[in-house]
Write an enzyme that holds these catalytic residues in place. Structure first.
Site, PDB file in Angstrom:
ATOM      1  CB  SER A   1      82.068 118.198  18.203  1.00 16.06           C
ATOM      2  OG  SER A   1      82.796 117.013  18.123  1.00 16.06           O
TER       3      SER A   1
ATOM      4  CG  HIS B   1      82.372 115.484  13.857  1.00 12.98           C
ATOM      5  ND1 HIS B   1      83.523 116.001  13.297  1.00 12.98           N
ATOM      6  CD2 HIS B   1      82.556 115.544  15.206  1.00 12.98           C
ATOM      7  CE1 HIS B   1      84.348 116.370  14.247  1.00 12.98           C
ATOM      8  NE2 HIS B   1      83.791 116.089  15.416  1.00 12.98           N
TER       9      HIS B   1
END
Length: 271
Positions: free
Chosen positions: A133, A185
């Site tokens: 991610s 992230h």
């Protein structure tokens, strides 16, 4: 009625390949019973020379739900491959995916270093991050800048305006998923903005292949020097400057030995 799946796969060949690679790695990890701590990225293992984990951590996932969520978001972001008229397209996608994988991993380690050495937050010394991610957040950010009117579709029923998606997703995952790596992230978002705003630019097929070659070379060197994998055909010797390796290729031996050390299960962060 939507397009046939095969047609969409042909429209997103690079995205489809990445999803296939991540899925195959997940199945392999499950079959061989390899723990995420064996392939994940952490500050402790990085200072021990396990820099190869920058690559392995990005393509590994803790659970099938972790894999499905990341790959669903990546599939939606594969629209980048279809935007050749905007200066994006398949080549752009491949070139900057490599940049996102490498730089977001390096940035995470840099954040860990500052938090540990400057602010004495020892928690980040043993945290292990795994997941794709960081790249997903990077592409989300690039699309938010390049095509702010588009939407991010998740699981076929959840749709988010792409212009707000990076920070919406950053906050949402941090609240809903306690183990979500906020710094992982965030590193993807920062790298994505650096690419979208032109701070990182100039990638073409030549530089993309060159970067891939150097990344593969450093991956093998890191595996060899960290002792994680014994390549019998390769010997690294120091030259005048001990920090610079020289390489000698040797006759192939009888096999390879894989040695990995584990970290506590409770210290994982998913990205």
């Amino acid at each position: 009625m939507g397009k046939p799946l095969l047609y969409e796969i042909l429209e997103k060949p690079a995205t489809s390949c990445v999803i296939g690679i991540c899925s195959a790695i997940w199945f392999y990890i499950q079959k061989k019973n390899i723990g995420y701590s064996h392939v994940g990225l952490s500050y402790e293992t990085s200072i021990e020379g396990h820099h190869w984990r920058i690559i392995t951590s990005a393509f590994s996932h803790i659970s099938v739900l972790h894999l499905v969520f990341n790959m669903s978001a990546l599939w939606s972001l594969g629209v980048v491959e279809q935007l050749g008229n905007m200066g994006l397209g398949v080549a752009y996608y491949l070139q900057y995916t490599l940049v996102l994988v490498v730089l977001s991993g390096v940035l995470v380690l840099g954040m860990y270093h500052v938090l540990i050495q400057r602010f004495k937050v020892e928690y980040f010394r043993r945290v292990t991050a795994v997941g794709y991610s960081c790249v997903v957040f990077g592409w989300m950010t690039i699309l938010a800048v390049k095509q702010p009117s588009s939407k991010l579709d998740l699981f076929g029923f959840l749709s988010l305006p792409i212009s707000f998606a990076p920070f919406e997703s950053l906050i949402f995952t941090s609240i809903i998923v306690p183990q979500a790596s906020f710094l992982g992230h965030l590193s993807g978002i920062i790298t994505g903005y650096a690419i979208a705003w032109g701070l990182i630019h100039g990638m073409n097929n030549y530089w993309g292949v060159s970067m891939l070659g150097w990344t593969a070379l450093m991956f093998v060197f890191s595996l060899k020097r960290s002792g994680a994998c014994d390549f019998n055909f390769l010997e690294i010797e120091s030259v005048t400057d001990p920090s610079l390796p020289s390489v000698r290729f040797m006759a192939s031996g009888n096999g390879r030995t894989l040695q990995m050390s584990s970290l506590p299960i409770g210290d994982a962060e998913i990205v």
